[in-house]
Design a protein around this motif. Sequence first.
Motif, PDB file in Angstrom:
ATOM      1  N   ARG A 132       1.226 -11.497  -6.229  1.00 28.93           N
ATOM      2  CA  ARG A 132       1.548 -10.192  -5.652  1.00 28.93           C
ATOM      3  C   ARG A 132       1.703  -9.127  -6.737  1.00 28.93           C
ATOM      4  NH1 ARG A 132       6.745 -11.845  -2.719  1.00 28.93           N
ATOM      5  NH2 ARG A 132       6.909  -9.617  -2.247  1.00 28.93           N
ATOM      6  N   ASP A 135      -3.055  -6.178  -5.697  1.00 31.47           N
ATOM      7  CA  ASP A 135      -3.370  -6.202  -4.265  1.00 31.47           C
ATOM      8  C   ASP A 135      -4.716  -6.871  -3.999  1.00 31.47           C
ATOM      9  OD1 ASP A 135      -4.764  -4.178  -5.552  1.00 31.47           O
ATOM     10  OD2 ASP A 135      -4.693  -2.793  -3.855  1.00 31.47           O
ATOM     11  N   GLY A 246      -1.751  -5.331   1.501  1.00 36.44           N
ATOM     12  CA  GLY A 246      -0.824  -6.087   0.672  1.00 36.44           C
ATOM     13  C   GLY A 246       0.120  -5.271  -0.180  1.00 36.44           C
ATOM     14  N   VAL A 247       0.391  -4.027   0.194  1.00 33.83           N
ATOM     15  CA  VAL A 247       1.303  -3.192  -0.585  1.00 33.83           C
ATOM     16  C   VAL A 247       2.734  -3.701  -0.388  1.00 33.83           C
ATOM     17  CG1 VAL A 247       2.200  -0.864  -0.937  1.00 33.83           C
ATOM     18  CG2 VAL A 247      -0.211  -1.196  -0.315  1.00 33.83           C
ATOM     19  N   ASP A 248       3.436  -3.972  -1.491  1.00 33.18           N
ATOM     20  CA  ASP A 248       4.843  -4.376  -1.395  1.00 33.18           C
ATOM     21  C   ASP A 248       5.570  -4.019  -2.688  1.00 33.18           C
ATOM     22  OD1 ASP A 248       4.336  -6.369  -3.299  1.00 33.18           O
ATOM     23  OD2 ASP A 248       4.221  -7.972  -1.835  1.00 33.18           O
ATOM     24  N   GLU A 249       6.830  -4.422  -2.776  1.00 32.84           N
ATOM     25  CA  GLU A 249       7.658  -4.045  -3.922  1.00 32.84           C
ATOM     26  C   GLU A 249       7.160  -4.637  -5.232  1.00 32.84           C
ATOM     27  OE1 GLU A 249       9.372  -7.815  -2.195  1.00 32.84           O
ATOM     28  OE2 GLU A 249       8.558  -5.921  -1.436  1.00 32.84           O
ATOM     29  N   CYS A 250       6.363  -5.699  -5.161  1.00 35.39           N
ATOM     30  CA  CYS A 250       5.889  -6.351  -6.393  1.00 35.39           C
ATOM     31  C   CYS A 250       4.727  -5.610  -7.041  1.00 35.39           C
ATOM     32  CB  CYS A 250       5.478  -7.796  -6.099  1.00 35.39           C
ATOM     33  SG  CYS A 250       6.833  -8.868  -5.601  1.00 35.39           S
ATOM     34  N   ASN A 251       3.964  -4.846  -6.259  1.00 33.44           N
ATOM     35  CA  ASN A 251       2.777  -4.218  -6.841  1.00 33.44           C
ATOM     36  C   ASN A 251       2.750  -2.692  -6.735  1.00 33.44           C
ATOM     37  OD1 ASN A 251       1.963  -3.704  -4.145  1.00 33.44           O
ATOM     38  ND2 ASN A 251       0.765  -5.596  -4.041  1.00 33.44           N
ATOM     39  N   ARG A 252       3.849  -2.082  -6.297  1.00 35.10           N
ATOM     40  CA  ARG A 252       3.841  -0.617  -6.177  1.00 35.10           C
ATOM     41  C   ARG A 252       3.647   0.056  -7.536  1.00 35.10           C
ATOM     42  NH1 ARG A 252       7.801  -1.475  -2.001  1.00 35.10           N
ATOM     43  NH2 ARG A 252       6.860  -0.950   0.013  1.00 35.10           N
ATOM     44  N   HIS A 271       4.148   3.165   0.843  1.00 33.93           N
ATOM     45  CA  HIS A 271       5.305   2.813   1.657  1.00 33.93           C
ATOM     46  C   HIS A 271       4.906   2.496   3.083  1.00 33.93           C
ATOM     47  CE1 HIS A 271       8.210   3.883  -1.479  1.00 33.93           C
ATOM     48  NE2 HIS A 271       7.410   4.881  -1.762  1.00 33.93           N
ATOM     49  N   CYS A 272       3.637   2.141   3.248  1.00 30.74           N
ATOM     50  CA  CYS A 272       3.160   1.856   4.603  1.00 30.74           C
ATOM     51  C   CYS A 272       3.587   0.448   5.023  1.00 30.74           C
ATOM     52  CB  CYS A 272       1.649   1.981   4.680  1.00 30.74           C
ATOM     53  SG  CYS A 272       0.736   0.897   3.560  1.00 30.74           S
TER      54      CYS A 272
END
Length: 272
Positions: A132, A135, A246-252, A271-272
């Motif tokens: 992660r 993406d 696959g957007v999340d806190e690990c790859n922002r 932030h979707c």
Amino acid sequence: MFTYIDPSVRARLLAQGKLERINADGRRIDATSADVPAEPALDILGPIALPVAITEEPLTAQWYAFVRRTELARVQDLATELREKGGQHLFASLTSSMAVNSLLEIGNPDPSREPLVRVHSNCLTGDVFGSRRCDCGPQLAAAIRQIQTDPAGGYLVYMAGHEGRGIGLWAKAATYLLQDAGENTYQANRSLGLPDDSRDFTDAASILKWKLGDRPFRLLTNNPKKLQDLAEHGLTNARRVKHLAGVDECNRRYLRAKRTWGHAISEEDLHC
């Protein structure tokens, strides 16, 4: 013995129409000669029925494998030398100089419509390990699902020599350590004296010309440079389609760096 090197197997594949050759413009050229043609060329194996388990609905794609004729010729010469010296145990080294790219034909691409296309750079950590930190894995799965469900069908081009935007897996591992120390993905490349992006889309363009000719298509990408690179190789009929997954806190943080570099990603997208 590798089947693509054995002359009898090669002759059989040619007779079956499973081995062919195209030039840089995607036009078929003579594949019967084992010699290296004077012009740049790709050898193609396929189609090969490939059941794919990424999507919820059953999917069987048609897989094509591509290799540059010059690279394959070097491997064939080495294979001959190894056979003469009895070095069968060294045959695993033959693949080290070859980048074997792939094309998945998904659905039944409609020649009267704009097929959906994804040119995906391979990412072992994301595509295979499910990392992660990027993406890539979710983008690959999402692209296959989107193409499968699109009425026009389409193609996924998988570029095997693009790990880490072209720097290779070993250097990519080093950049991850630098990123853990505070650098972003592009700063880490520069710290190693490497380009921000060294990917070559020449073969991807040839593969798409072979399948599409001059037909328009939709390209799943957030990277305008990818569109520009393909256009420089003659593919000027592409229309970009945003591709977020696959957007999340690990790859922002990684995606923000890509946005700074020019990718069409908004803060809202993160932030979707």
